[in-house]
Design a protein around this motif. Structure first.
Motif, PDB file in Angstrom:
ATOM      1  N   ASP A 131       0.838  -1.214   0.000  1.00  0.00           N
ATOM      2  CA  ASP A 131       0.000   0.000   0.000  1.00  0.00           C
ATOM      3  C   ASP A 131       0.870   1.260   0.000  1.00  0.00           C
ATOM      4  OD1 ASP A 131      -2.248  -1.589   0.047  1.00  0.00           O
ATOM      5  OD2 ASP A 131      -2.622  -1.338   2.201  1.00  0.00           O
ATOM      6  N   ASN A 132       1.930   1.256   0.815  1.00  0.00           N
ATOM      7  CA  ASN A 132       2.842   2.405   0.849  1.00  0.00           C
ATOM      8  C   ASN A 132       3.543   2.593  -0.487  1.00  0.00           C
ATOM      9  OD1 ASN A 132       2.218   2.923   3.502  1.00  0.00           O
ATOM     10  ND2 ASN A 132       4.048   1.951   4.325  1.00  0.00           N
ATOM     11  N   CYS A 133       3.963   1.505  -1.096  1.00  0.00           N
ATOM     12  CA  CYS A 133       4.640   1.572  -2.393  1.00  0.00           C
ATOM     13  C   CYS A 133       3.723   2.207  -3.439  1.00  0.00           C
ATOM     14  CB  CYS A 133       5.055   0.172  -2.830  1.00  0.00           C
ATOM     15  SG  CYS A 133       5.859   0.112  -4.437  1.00  0.00           S
ATOM     16  N   ILE A 134       2.487   1.761  -3.468  1.00  0.00           N
ATOM     17  CA  ILE A 134       1.530   2.309  -4.443  1.00  0.00           C
ATOM     18  C   ILE A 134       1.337   3.806  -4.215  1.00  0.00           C
ATOM     19  CG2 ILE A 134      -0.897   2.258  -5.137  1.00  0.00           C
ATOM     20  CD1 ILE A 134      -0.757  -0.825  -4.627  1.00  0.00           C
ATOM     21  N   ARG A 135       1.201   4.202  -2.958  1.00  0.00           N
ATOM     22  CA  ARG A 135       1.003   5.614  -2.634  1.00  0.00           C
ATOM     23  C   ARG A 135       2.232   6.450  -3.002  1.00  0.00           C
ATOM     24  NH1 ARG A 135      -0.995   5.435   2.454  1.00  0.00           N
ATOM     25  NH2 ARG A 135       1.065   4.941   3.253  1.00  0.00           N
ATOM     26  N   TYR A 136       3.426   6.003  -2.570  1.00  0.00           N
ATOM     27  CA  TYR A 136       4.638   6.788  -2.810  1.00  0.00           C
ATOM     28  C   TYR A 136       5.043   6.797  -4.279  1.00  0.00           C
ATOM     29  CZ  TYR A 136       5.027   6.553   2.262  1.00  0.00           C
ATOM     30  OH  TYR A 136       4.784   6.641   3.602  1.00  0.00           O
ATOM     31  N   ALA A 137       4.864   5.686  -4.970  1.00  0.00           N
ATOM     32  CA  ALA A 137       5.204   5.649  -6.394  1.00  0.00           C
ATOM     33  C   ALA A 137       4.317   6.614  -7.166  1.00  0.00           C
ATOM     34  CB  ALA A 137       5.071   4.236  -6.941  1.00  0.00           C
ATOM     35  N   GLY A 138       3.053   6.672  -6.805  1.00  0.00           N
ATOM     36  CA  GLY A 138       2.135   7.605  -7.470  1.00  0.00           C
ATOM     37  C   GLY A 138       2.516   9.046  -7.237  1.00  0.00           C
ATOM     38  N   ARG A 139       2.957   9.363  -6.023  1.00  0.00           N
ATOM     39  CA  ARG A 139       3.347  10.737  -5.687  1.00  0.00           C
ATOM     40  C   ARG A 139       4.658  11.141  -6.348  1.00  0.00           C
ATOM     41  NH1 ARG A 139       2.407  10.874   0.834  1.00  0.00           N
ATOM     42  NH2 ARG A 139       0.156  10.666   0.805  1.00  0.00           N
ATOM     43  N   SER A 140       5.552  10.178  -6.555  1.00  0.00           N
ATOM     44  CA  SER A 140       6.877  10.499  -7.076  1.00  0.00           C
ATOM     45  C   SER A 140       6.962  10.371  -8.594  1.00  0.00           C
ATOM     46  CB  SER A 140       7.929   9.609  -6.414  1.00  0.00           C
ATOM     47  OG  SER A 140       7.708   8.251  -6.757  1.00  0.00           O
ATOM     48  N   GLY A 141       5.830  10.185  -9.248  1.00  0.00           N
ATOM     49  CA  GLY A 141       5.836  10.095 -10.701  1.00  0.00           C
ATOM     50  C   GLY A 141       6.268   8.736 -11.216  1.00  0.00           C
ATOM     51  N   GLY A 142       6.230   7.726 -10.370  1.00  0.00           N
ATOM     52  CA  GLY A 142       6.641   6.379 -10.758  1.00  0.00           C
ATOM     53  C   GLY A 142       5.499   5.560 -11.326  1.00  0.00           C
ATOM     54  N   THR A 143       5.634   4.250 -11.194  1.00  0.00           N
ATOM     55  CA  THR A 143       4.633   3.325 -11.741  1.00  0.00           C
ATOM     56  C   THR A 143       4.034   2.490 -10.613  1.00  0.00           C
ATOM     57  OG1 THR A 143       6.461   1.814 -12.183  1.00  0.00           O
ATOM     58  CG2 THR A 143       5.701   3.163 -14.020  1.00  0.00           C
ATOM     59  N   PRO A 144       2.936   2.964 -10.002  1.00  0.00           N
ATOM     60  CA  PRO A 144       2.345   2.271  -8.854  1.00  0.00           C
ATOM     61  C   PRO A 144       1.862   0.855  -9.176  1.00  0.00           C
ATOM     62  CG  PRO A 144       1.326   4.425  -9.170  1.00  0.00           C
ATOM     63  CD  PRO A 144       2.244   4.199 -10.309  1.00  0.00           C
ATOM     64  N   ASP A 145       1.442   0.610 -10.406  1.00  0.00           N
ATOM     65  CA  ASP A 145       0.899  -0.706 -10.754  1.00  0.00           C
ATOM     66  C   ASP A 145       1.977  -1.781 -10.876  1.00  0.00           C
ATOM     67  OD1 ASP A 145       1.755   0.782 -12.953  1.00  0.00           O
ATOM     68  OD2 ASP A 145       0.498  -0.327 -14.356  1.00  0.00           O
ATOM     69  N   THR A 146       3.251  -1.401 -10.764  1.00  0.00           N
ATOM     70  CA  THR A 146       4.343  -2.381 -10.854  1.00  0.00           C
ATOM     71  C   THR A 146       4.963  -2.697  -9.497  1.00  0.00           C
ATOM     72  OG1 THR A 146       5.997  -0.675 -11.278  1.00  0.00           O
ATOM     73  CG2 THR A 146       4.913  -1.646 -13.206  1.00  0.00           C
ATOM     74  N   CYS A 147       4.347  -2.253  -8.419  1.00  0.00           N
ATOM     75  CA  CYS A 147       4.891  -2.500  -7.082  1.00  0.00           C
ATOM     76  C   CYS A 147       4.905  -3.992  -6.761  1.00  0.00           C
ATOM     77  CB  CYS A 147       4.075  -1.769  -6.027  1.00  0.00           C
ATOM     78  SG  CYS A 147       4.349   0.005  -5.999  1.00  0.00           S
ATOM     79  N   LYS A 148       6.037  -4.448  -6.211  1.00  0.00           N
ATOM     80  CA  LYS A 148       6.186  -5.840  -5.777  1.00  0.00           C
ATOM     81  C   LYS A 148       6.927  -5.862  -4.455  1.00  0.00           C
ATOM     82  CE  LYS A 148       6.742  -7.771 -10.396  1.00  0.00           C
ATOM     83  NZ  LYS A 148       7.672  -8.455 -11.284  1.00  0.00           N
TER      84      LYS A 148
END
Length: 99
Positions: A74-91
């Motif tokens: 959940d944190n990865c999805i949130r932080y990746a979205g905020r930092s311009g990353g790819t939230p759907d690729t979090c593992k």
């Protein structure tokens, strides 16, 4: 006439600001420091780290391995979205318990 008014005004502004500042500082000085973390996470022994292919990941602690995995994802999805990353690729790349 305008110069006199400006001097009169500035003569009481500084002492007033100083008094307000001291009052605020005195009000905050007596307060105890509060913890900025959840009380339930103090003794958690499991942790997990999740990373996306781009952007910031997330590290989280939990009482169980599954809880730590879910929180870190959940944190990865949130932080990746905020930092311009790819939230759907979090593992989850790391998950273990201390004991």
């Amino acid at each position: 006439m305008i110069g006199t008014t400006a001097r009169q005004c500035s003569s009481w502004i500084l002492p007033t600001l100083l008094a307000v500042n001291l009052a605020l500082a005195a009000g905050c000085a007596g307060k105890a420091a509060t913890a900025r973390y959840s009380v339930s996470s103090i003794g958690d022994s499991c942790y997990a780290k999740a990373l996306p292919t781009a952007g910031e990941g997330g590290l989280a602690w939990g009482t169980t391995l599954n809880m730590a995995r879910k929180k870190s994802l959940d944190n990865c999805i949130r932080y990746a979205g905020r930092s311009g990353g790819t939230p759907d690729t979090c593992k989850v790349v790391l998950a273990e318990c201390k004991n």
